[in-house]
Design a protein around this motif. Sequence first.
Motif, short mmCIF file in Angstrom:
data_model
loop_
_atom_site.label_atom_id
_atom_site.label_comp_id
_atom_site.label_asym_id
_atom_site.label_seq_id
_atom_site.Cartn_x
_atom_site.Cartn_y
_atom_site.Cartn_z
N ASP A 1 51.33 45.24 41.15
CA ASP A 1 50.17 45.04 42.03
C ASP A 1 49.03 46.00 41.65
N PHE A 2 49.38 47.25 41.43
CA PHE A 2 48.38 48.26 41.08
C PHE A 2 47.62 47.86 39.82
N THR B 1 47.48 44.85 38.40
CA THR B 1 46.80 43.58 38.59
C THR B 1 45.46 43.76 39.30
N TYR B 2 45.46 44.52 40.39
CA TYR B 2 44.23 44.74 41.14
C TYR B 2 43.25 45.59 40.33
N GLY B 3 43.76 46.54 39.59
CA GLY B 3 42.89 47.37 38.75
C GLY B 3 42.21 46.57 37.66
N GLY C 1 41.85 43.28 37.58
CA GLY C 1 40.98 42.31 38.23
C GLY C 1 39.67 42.93 38.68
N GLY C 2 39.74 44.12 39.25
CA GLY C 2 38.54 44.82 39.69
C GLY C 2 37.61 45.16 38.53
N GLU D 1 33.90 43.62 38.27
CA GLU D 1 32.79 44.56 38.24
C GLU D 1 32.00 44.48 36.94
#
Length: 53
Positions: free
Chosen positions: A11-12, A14-16, A18-19, A23
């Motif tokens: 999750d960490f 993936t979200y990183g 994706g962010g 951005e």
Amino acid sequence: MSYRDLSIALDFFTYGIGGVLIESSRNGRTDPEVLTDQLYRLLSGQMVQMPLE
């Protein structure tokens, strides 16, 4: 590594990732080759290296 630890690590990252992608596209930094190289070096540990004594 337990399943719960693996799940939070996935999750960490993936979200990183994706962010970073969201951005960079929002800021107009959309050179895919540069971004791909940066993400590769970051994830493979080549971007941040500890200094040798």
